[in-house]
Design an enzyme around this catalytic site. Structure first.
Site, PDB file in Angstrom:
ATOM      1  N   LYS A  80       0.649  -1.084  -0.213  1.00  0.00           N
ATOM      2  CA  LYS A  80       0.073  -0.098   0.030  1.00  0.00           C
ATOM      3  C   LYS A  80       0.926   1.250  -0.097  1.00  0.00           C
ATOM      4  CE  LYS A  80      -4.637   0.837   0.413  1.00  0.00           C
ATOM      5  NZ  LYS A  80      -5.646   0.103  -0.191  1.00  0.00           N
ATOM      6  N   GLY A 180     -20.602   6.492   4.841  1.00  0.00           N
ATOM      7  CA  GLY A 180     -19.704   6.869   4.043  1.00  0.00           C
ATOM      8  C   GLY A 180     -20.467   6.651   2.528  1.00  0.00           C
ATOM      9  N   GLY A 182     -18.974   7.689  -0.608  1.00  0.00           N
ATOM     10  CA  GLY A 182     -18.251   7.622  -1.931  1.00  0.00           C
ATOM     11  C   GLY A 182     -18.489   6.849  -2.805  1.00  0.00           C
TER      12      GLY A 182
END
Length: 351
Positions: A80, A180, A182
Site C-alpha cells: 500500500k 460513507g 463515496g
C-alpha cells in the site's frame, strides 16, 4: 521509535519514505509480503494529522492487502502507499507524477491503483511515468468506475451474511446503515435499494447524502450516530477503526459488513463482536472485489465477465469463513487471518 519496533510493523519486507522537495511530496510505500507475487494495493491521498498517523495507516493497510489478496486466491502479495496531502489541492497532478517515479523505481515489485483520494483519472496520471498502475480510467469504457467492483463485493458479502444469519436468499425489508457515500458506498446503496433493502445513510458531505436520499428513499442521520442506528446490518464504507471502545456498546446491528479498511480499531474487537453476538464479515474479505476486478491486468487478460464471476464467488468464501467461525467458536476475523496466513506461509520458499 524505530520502524522495526512500530506496533504495526509485522515483518514488512520494505517500507520506503518518498520525498520530492520540488513539489512538496511526502509519501510512504509499504510492502508487506511478496510471497504470493508482486505486492499490489491502492494509493491513498489524505491530509494526515501527522507522519506517524500516515505510517500507522499505511502499515495496517499493507498488511491487510497481503491477507486480502491471499484469501481471494490472487497471485499477488500485499502493499500500500499513502501520499500525505489534501487530495483537493490544486497541484495534485504534480504530486502524483512525482510519486509515480518512486513506484517505477521498484521495477514491478509493487503495483498501485485507486484508493481514498485517488480515482481512475488520477491513476491515468500515475501511469504517465509508471508501468505498474492498475484501475486506470483508460482501461475501461467511458463512465465506468472500477470502484463498482468493490461495491459488488460489498453487496455479495451482505447477501452471504443474510443467508448465514437469517437463512435468507433475499434482502427485501432488511435495514442497512451505510457509513460513507463515496464511490463504493453510493454504489452499494444503489444495489441494496434495487434488492429491496431499506437504507439509513450518513456522510460528511451533505450533497451526496441528499442525492442518495432522493434516489433511493434513504433516511439520513448524523455521521457520528450512523453506527448506533436500529438496523439489521451496519456497513462501514468510510475510514477505518469504526469498531472501537466508544462505538461498540452502541451498535445495535446484528451484522457488520462494509467496505472500509481496518474496521476494527484493534484485533481484540473481533472477539468483542463475537461475544456480543454480532456477525462480522472481515473487512479485507468483503472489500476484496476491487482488487479482484481491477488487478487482472497484472497477471492475466482482463475480462469483465470473469472478474464479476470471481467477485460474486466471494459469497461462498464468506459463508465458509462464518461457518468455520461458528463451528470453532472463534471470531470470524481470526478465522480469516488464519486462512490468509496459511496461504502466505505455504507460498514462501522453504529454508
Amino acid at each position: 521509535m524505530s520502524i522495526f519496533e512500530h506496533p504495526e510493523f509485522d515483518n514488512h519486507e520494505k517500507v520506503l519514505f518518498c520525498h520530492d522537495p520540488a513539489v512538496g511530496l511526502r509519501a510512504i510505500i509499504a510492502i508487506h509480503s511478496t510471497a504470493l507475487g508482486p505486492a499490489a494495493g491502492g494509493c491513498r491521498m489524505h491530509a494526515y494529522a501527522s507522519e506517524d498517523a500516515a505510517l500507522t495507516d499505511v502499515l495496517r493497510l499493507s498488511k491487510g492487502m497481503s491477507y486480502k489478496n491471499a484469501v481471494a486466491d490472487l497471485p499477488l502479495g500485499g502493499g500500500k502507499c499513502v501520499i500525505i496531502a489534501d487530495p483537493a489541492r490544486a497541484d495534485k497532478a504534480d504530486l502524483l507524477r512525482a510519486f509515480s517515479r518512486h513506484v517505477q523505481d521498484l521495477g514491478g515489485l509493487y503495483w498501485t491503483a485507486i484508493d481514498v483520494g485517488v480515482g481512475p483519472k488520477d491513476a491515468d496520471i500515475l501511469a504517465e511515468n509508471c508501468d505498474y498502475i492498475f484501475c486506470r480510467a483508460e482501461q475501461y469504457e467511458e463512465g465506468f468506475n472500477p470502484s463498482s467492483f468493490t461495491a459488488l463485493g460489498g453487496f455479495t458479502g451482505i447477501r452471504a451474511a443474510a443467508k448465514h444469519v437469517w437463512d435468507r436468499n433475499d434482502l427485501v425489508g432488511l435495514r442497512v446503515a451505510i457509513q460513507g457515500l463515496g464511490g463504493t458506498g453510493a454504489d452499494l446503496a444503489r444495489q441494496l435499494h434495487a434488492a429491496g433493502a431499506e437504507l439509513v445513510v450518513a456522510d460528511v458531505r451533505d450533497e451526496v447524502v441528499q442525492d442518495v436520499v432522493a434516489k433511493y428513499g434513504a433516511t439520513a442521520v448524523s455521521p457520528d450516530r450512523i453506527h448506533a442506528q436500529d438496523v439489521d446490518i451496519f456497513a462501514p464504507c468510510a475510514m477505518g477503526a469504526v469498531v472501537n471502545a466508544t462505538t461498540l456498546p452502541e451498535i445495535k446491528a446484528k451484522v457488520i459488513c462494509g467496505l472500509a479498511n481496518n474496521q476494527l480499531a484493534e484485533p481484540k474487537f473481533g472477539r468483542a463482536l463475537q461475544e456480543r453476538g454480532i456477525t462480522y464479515v472481515p473487512d479485507y474479505v468483503v472489500n476484496a472485489g476491487g482488487v479482484m476486478g481491477g488487478s487482472t491486468v497484472i497477471f492475466s487478460t482482463p475480462s469483465r465477465e470473469a472478474d464479476v464471476a470471481r467477485i460474486t464467488g466471494l459469497y461462498h468464501t464468506i459463508l465458509d469463513i462464518l461457518k468455520r467461525a461458528d463451528d470453532a467458536h472463534l471470531p470470524s476475523s481470526e478465522v480469516a487471518d488464519d486462512i490468509s496466513l496459511a496461504k502466505i506461509a505455504a507460498a514462501r520458499p522453504k529454508a
